[in-house]
Design an enzyme around this catalytic site. Structure first.
Site, PDB file in Angstrom:
ATOM      1  N   GLY A 238       4.974 -10.187  10.539  1.00 51.12           N
ATOM      2  CA  GLY A 238       4.418  -8.880  10.154  1.00 51.12           C
ATOM      3  C   GLY A 238       3.121  -9.038   9.393  1.00 51.12           C
ATOM      4  CB  ALA A 239       0.494 -11.569   9.546  1.00 50.80           C
TER       5      ALA A 239
ATOM      6  NE  ARG B 179       6.142  -4.052  16.344  1.00 50.28           N
ATOM      7  CZ  ARG B 179       6.631  -2.907  15.892  1.00 50.28           C
ATOM      8  NH1 ARG B 179       7.591  -2.291  16.574  1.00 50.28           N
ATOM      9  NH2 ARG B 179       6.171  -2.372  14.776  1.00 50.28           N
TER      10      ARG B 179
ATOM     11  CG  ASP C 268       9.855  -6.227  18.946  1.00 44.43           C
ATOM     12  OD1 ASP C 268      10.568  -6.445  17.944  1.00 44.43           O
ATOM     13  OD2 ASP C 268       9.711  -5.100  19.445  1.00 44.43           O
TER      14      ASP C 268
ATOM     15  CG  ASN D  48       5.897  -8.975   5.302  1.00 48.83           C
ATOM     16  OD1 ASN D  48       6.040  -8.334   4.255  1.00 48.83           O
ATOM     17  ND2 ASN D  48       5.082  -8.579   6.271  1.00 48.83           N
TER      18      ASN D  48
ATOM     19  CB  SER E 264      13.255  -3.274  -0.639  1.00 50.24           C
ATOM     20  OG  SER E 264      12.954  -2.012  -1.184  1.00 50.24           O
TER      21      SER E 264
ATOM     22  CE1 TYR F 161      13.271  -0.691   4.531  1.00 49.10           C
ATOM     23  CE2 TYR F 161      13.500   0.299   2.356  1.00 49.10           C
ATOM     24  CZ  TYR F 161      12.895  -0.624   3.192  1.00 49.10           C
ATOM     25  OH  TYR F 161      11.930  -1.478   2.713  1.00 49.10           O
TER      26      TYR F 161
HETATM   27  P1  NDP Z   1       3.510  -2.220   6.874  1.00 44.85           P
HETATM   28  O1  NDP Z   1       4.020  -1.133   7.762  1.00 44.85           O
HETATM   29  O2  NDP Z   1       2.134  -2.115   6.352  1.00 44.85           O
HETATM   30  O3  NDP Z   1       3.696  -3.640   7.599  1.00 44.85           O
HETATM   31  C1  NDP Z   1       4.857  -3.942   8.323  1.00 44.85           C
HETATM   32  C2  NDP Z   1       4.602  -5.172   9.178  1.00 44.85           C
HETATM   33  O4  NDP Z   1       5.823  -5.487   9.876  1.00 44.85           O
HETATM   34  C3  NDP Z   1       3.523  -4.966  10.210  1.00 44.85           C
HETATM   35  O5  NDP Z   1       2.689  -6.087  10.265  1.00 44.85           O
HETATM   36  C4  NDP Z   1       4.293  -4.832  11.524  1.00 44.85           C
HETATM   37  O6  NDP Z   1       3.530  -5.373  12.584  1.00 44.85           O
HETATM   38  C5  NDP Z   1       5.518  -5.706  11.243  1.00 44.85           C
HETATM   39  N1  NDP Z   1       6.648  -5.337  12.102  1.00 44.85           N
HETATM   40  C6  NDP Z   1       7.372  -4.194  12.053  1.00 44.85           C
HETATM   41  N2  NDP Z   1       8.277  -4.182  13.048  1.00 44.85           N
HETATM   42  C7  NDP Z   1       8.117  -5.348  13.724  1.00 44.85           C
HETATM   43  C8  NDP Z   1       8.739  -5.915  14.860  1.00 44.85           C
HETATM   44  N3  NDP Z   1       9.739  -5.294  15.498  1.00 44.85           N
HETATM   45  N4  NDP Z   1       8.319  -7.121  15.300  1.00 44.85           N
HETATM   46  C9  NDP Z   1       7.314  -7.758  14.684  1.00 44.85           C
HETATM   47  N5  NDP Z   1       6.687  -7.283  13.592  1.00 44.85           N
HETATM   48  C10 NDP Z   1       7.080  -6.083  13.130  1.00 44.85           C
HETATM   49  O7  NDP Z   1       4.551  -2.282   5.661  1.00 44.85           O
HETATM   50  P2  NDP Z   1       4.699  -3.272   4.393  1.00 44.85           P
HETATM   51  O8  NDP Z   1       3.631  -4.283   4.367  1.00 44.85           O
HETATM   52  O9  NDP Z   1       4.874  -2.418   3.213  1.00 44.85           O
HETATM   53  O10 NDP Z   1       6.111  -3.928   4.734  1.00 44.85           O
HETATM   54  C11 NDP Z   1       6.356  -5.309   4.732  1.00 44.85           C
HETATM   55  C12 NDP Z   1       7.770  -5.566   4.242  1.00 44.85           C
HETATM   56  O11 NDP Z   1       7.868  -5.164   2.875  1.00 44.85           O
HETATM   57  C13 NDP Z   1       8.864  -4.805   4.992  1.00 44.85           C
HETATM   58  O12 NDP Z   1       9.958  -5.675   5.190  1.00 44.85           O
HETATM   59  C14 NDP Z   1       9.248  -3.692   4.025  1.00 44.85           C
HETATM   60  O13 NDP Z   1      10.567  -3.258   4.198  1.00 44.85           O
HETATM   61  C15 NDP Z   1       9.051  -4.410   2.698  1.00 44.85           C
HETATM   62  N6  NDP Z   1       8.876  -3.554   1.532  1.00 44.85           N
HETATM   63  C16 NDP Z   1       7.881  -2.628   1.501  1.00 44.85           C
HETATM   64  C17 NDP Z   1       7.725  -1.822   0.367  1.00 44.85           C
HETATM   65  C18 NDP Z   1       6.716  -0.746   0.310  1.00 44.85           C
HETATM   66  O14 NDP Z   1       6.852   0.153  -0.557  1.00 44.85           O
HETATM   67  N7  NDP Z   1       5.679  -0.769   1.131  1.00 44.85           N
HETATM   68  C19 NDP Z   1       8.595  -2.003  -0.811  1.00 44.85           C
HETATM   69  C20 NDP Z   1       9.598  -3.005  -0.660  1.00 44.85           C
HETATM   70  C21 NDP Z   1       9.711  -3.762   0.463  1.00 44.85           C
HETATM   71  P3  NDP Z   1       3.381  -4.738  14.048  1.00 44.85           P
HETATM   72  O15 NDP Z   1       3.527  -3.255  13.922  1.00 44.85           O
HETATM   73  O16 NDP Z   1       2.030  -5.184  14.501  1.00 44.85           O
HETATM   74  O17 NDP Z   1       4.479  -5.389  14.834  1.00 44.85           O
HETATM   75  C1  8X3 Z   2      10.417   0.178   0.054  1.00 43.82           C
HETATM   76  C2  8X3 Z   2      10.584   0.809  -1.276  1.00 43.82           C
HETATM   77  O1  8X3 Z   2      11.682   2.716  -2.588  1.00 43.82           O
HETATM   78  O2  8X3 Z   2      10.834   3.221  -0.361  1.00 43.82           O
HETATM   79  O3  8X3 Z   2      11.363  -0.810   0.281  1.00 43.82           O
HETATM   80  O4  8X3 Z   2      12.826   1.933  -0.626  1.00 43.82           O
HETATM   81  S1  8X3 Z   2      11.534   2.226  -1.185  1.00 43.82           S
END
Ligand code: NDP
Ligand code: 8X3
Length: 251
Positions: free
Chosen positions: A9-10, A34, A59, A86, A139, A152
């Site tokens: 998920g970079a 993806r 994916d 991630n 999280s 979630y």
């Molecule tokens: P973003 O939506 O900005 O990034 C999510 C990343 O995950 C994207 O690069 C996306 O890439 C990738 N991804 C999602 N689904 C798939 C899949 N099926 N296959 C491959 N890659 C996938 O969100 P965040 O950076 O915030 O999220 C990153 C992590 O942090 C997640 O696990 C989220 O649950 C966690 N998190 C986020 C918080 C927040 O408040 N933002 C708080 C706590 C935890 P692409 O779409 O190109 O595949």
């Molecule tokens: C993302 C943070 O509070 O939306 O994991 O669940 S919260």
């Protein structure tokens, strides 16, 4: 060859910031996601920092794609030092009785099964080297539950449990496992959760200063640069304006 970090998920948010900050301290980086256009753009950005980059488009929900991507890694990329699990998402905020089954499948398949598929491929490579560090992005939703969070939260509780379980399994192989539990981080997370409704996404962060992807990336860099004998097991990181999922000090 420099140390190698694989970040799932970079293409956005926390993963992109982590890839960037690890590249800046000299890691060679495997980026995954993806969206091929985003991967290609990030590949160029990271290469400009003078490190080697391998972009893998797949994916995480597709076990065969995950297996093919990792088992076909060029030999020089197989010695992965750091895996950042991630890739993940939340979709929807419905109460359980109104939940959309497809949203549930997406969250469970990505956040739990995807993380497991990747780890199942990468852990043996680390075990071969008797060293490595797995960083799981869980999280605050893996520590608490909140209204509309049901599935979630369940997936992130699963990540929390898997971090503990992996730490036990990896112990005799000298592999560290760190669980990172952020509160609100402003990324594309809420736009995805609200299915493109930018207004709803903006409301999540209204009146607070949320964390940024870079804040979490800094924490990951600190975690993976501790001396060999230190493992940070579990890090909860919140905005100052957030005490818990439900307690937010909005101005
Ligand atoms: P973003 O939506 O900005 O990034 C999510 C990343 O995950 C994207 O690069 C996306 O890439 C990738 N991804 C999602 N689904 C798939 C899949 N099926 N296959 C491959 N890659 C996938 O969100 P965040 O950076 O915030 O999220 C990153 C992590 O942090 C997640 O696990 C989220 O649950 C966690 N998190 C986020 C918080 C927040 O408040 N933002 C708080 C706590 C935890 P692409 O779409 O190109 O595949
Ligand atoms: C993302 C943070 O509070 O939306 O994991 O669940 S919260």
């Amino acid at each position: 060859m420099n140390k190698i970090a694989l970040i799932t998920g970079a293409t956005s948010g926390i993963g992109k910031a982590t890839a960037t900050k690890l590249a800046e301290i000299g890691y060679n980086i495997i980026i995954t996601g993806r969206r091929g256009d985003r991967l290609a753009a990030l590949e160029d950005e990271l290469k400009a920092k003078g490190i080697k980059v391998l972009a893998l488009q797949f994916d995480v929900r597709n076990q065969e794609e995950v297996h093919n991507a990792i088992s076909n890694l060029p030999t020089e990329w197989k010695n992965i030092d750091i895996l950042v699990n991630n890739a993940g998402l939340a979709v929807g905020t419905s109460p359980i009785q109104d939940g959309i089954l497809d949203d549930w499948e997406r969250m469970i398949d990505t956040n739990v099964k995807g993380l497991l598929y990747i780890t199942h491929e990468v852990a043996p490579l680390m075990i071969k080297n008797e060293k490595g560090h797995i960083v799981n992005i869980a999280s605050v939703a893996g520590k608490e539950v909140y209204p509309g969070g049901n599935v979630y939260c369940a997936t992130k509780h699963a990540v929390d449990a898997l971090s503990k379980a992996m730490r036990i399994d990896m112990l005799k192989h000298n592999i560290k496992v760190t669980n990172i539990a952020p509160g609100m981080v402003e990324t594309e997370f809420s736009v995805v959760r609200y299915k493109g409704d930018q207004q709803a996404a903006d409301n999540v962060y209204k009146g607070v200063t949320p964390l940024t992807g870079e804040d979490i990336a800094d924490t990951i860099v600190f975690t993976v640069t501790r001396p060999a004998h230190i493992c940070l097991n579990d890090i909860q990181i919140m905005p100052t304006a957030q005490a818990s999922s439900r307690d937010v000090n909005r101005k």
